[in-house]
Design a protein around this motif. Structure first.
Motif, mmCIF file in Angstrom:
data_model
loop_
_atom_site.group_PDB
_atom_site.id
_atom_site.type_symbol
_atom_site.label_atom_id
_atom_site.label_comp_id
_atom_site.label_asym_id
_atom_site.label_seq_id
_atom_site.Cartn_x
_atom_site.Cartn_y
_atom_site.Cartn_z
ATOM 1 N N ARG A 50 -10.698 -58.499 64.899
ATOM 2 C CA ARG A 50 -11.063 -57.258 65.593
ATOM 3 C C ARG A 50 -10.320 -57.119 66.910
ATOM 4 N NH1 ARG A 50 -17.464 -57.312 64.520
ATOM 5 N NH2 ARG A 50 -17.356 -56.552 62.388
ATOM 6 N N THR A 53 -6.681 -55.977 66.431
ATOM 7 C CA THR A 53 -6.479 -54.611 65.973
ATOM 8 C C THR A 53 -6.584 -53.670 67.164
ATOM 9 O OG1 THR A 53 -7.504 -55.184 63.878
ATOM 10 C CG2 THR A 53 -7.272 -52.847 64.366
ATOM 11 N N PRO A 54 -5.526 -52.909 67.455
ATOM 12 C CA PRO A 54 -5.615 -51.984 68.587
ATOM 13 C C PRO A 54 -6.609 -50.864 68.306
ATOM 14 C CG PRO A 54 -3.564 -51.647 67.406
ATOM 15 C CD PRO A 54 -4.245 -52.837 66.779
ATOM 16 N N PRO A 55 -7.316 -50.429 69.325
ATOM 17 C CA PRO A 55 -8.279 -49.344 69.103
ATOM 18 C C PRO A 55 -7.559 -48.040 68.785
ATOM 19 C CG PRO A 55 -8.089 -49.825 71.432
ATOM 20 C CD PRO A 55 -7.276 -50.864 70.709
ATOM 21 N N LYS A 56 -8.203 -47.230 67.985
ATOM 22 C CA LYS A 56 -7.617 -45.943 67.628
ATOM 23 C C LYS A 56 -7.811 -44.972 68.774
ATOM 24 C CE LYS A 56 -8.433 -46.421 62.719
ATOM 25 N NZ LYS A 56 -9.102 -45.877 61.542
ATOM 26 N N LYS A 57 -6.755 -44.245 69.058
ATOM 27 C CA LYS A 57 -6.861 -43.225 70.096
ATOM 28 C C LYS A 57 -7.445 -41.974 69.474
ATOM 29 C CE LYS A 57 -2.996 -44.843 72.823
ATOM 30 N NZ LYS A 57 -1.713 -44.492 73.420
ATOM 31 N N ARG A 58 -8.455 -41.484 70.081
ATOM 32 C CA ARG A 58 -9.082 -40.269 69.567
ATOM 33 C C ARG A 58 -8.611 -39.088 70.398
ATOM 34 N NH1 ARG A 58 -14.362 -40.985 66.622
ATOM 35 N NH2 ARG A 58 -14.212 -43.102 65.912
ATOM 36 N N ARG A 59 -7.884 -38.239 69.756
ATOM 37 C CA ARG A 59 -7.420 -37.027 70.430
ATOM 38 C C ARG A 59 -8.199 -35.861 69.858
ATOM 39 N NH1 ARG A 59 -0.890 -37.728 70.517
ATOM 40 N NH2 ARG A 59 -0.866 -39.662 71.690
#
Length: 85
Positions: A50, A53-59
């Motif tokens: 975990r 794994t890079p965090p997802k950017k939420r746009r």
């Protein structure tokens, strides 16, 4: 240690790596692992996955005010296309 879900689905490669970690620990200790030790190794491995794994950017889209009326505007092209002669 962070709490980890017990029903984490691991892929074939992740299961292979986890089994290799178990085997390495058995070789280091010279005895079989207890369930607690296996659980600790599994939790550490899943947490490492975990963290890697890079965090997802939420746009998200801009919030639209319901009070504003929609005003259509024609698109602006970047270059003007000259008519053929």
């Amino acid at each position: 240690m962070n709490k980890v879900e017990h029903n984490v689905e691991l892929g074939e490669y992740e299961r292979y790596v986890l089994e290799a970690l178990y085997a390495k620990e058995v070789q280091t200790l010279g005895r079989d692992l207890t369930l607690g030790e296996q659980r600790r190794i599994r939790v550490e491995y899943i947490n490492a996955l975990r963290d890697a794994t890079p965090p997802k950017k939420r746009r998200g889209k801009r919030p639209v005010n319901v009070d504003e009326e929609f005003q259509w505007q024609p698109s602006v092209s970047m270059r003007k296309i000259r008519p053929r002669e």
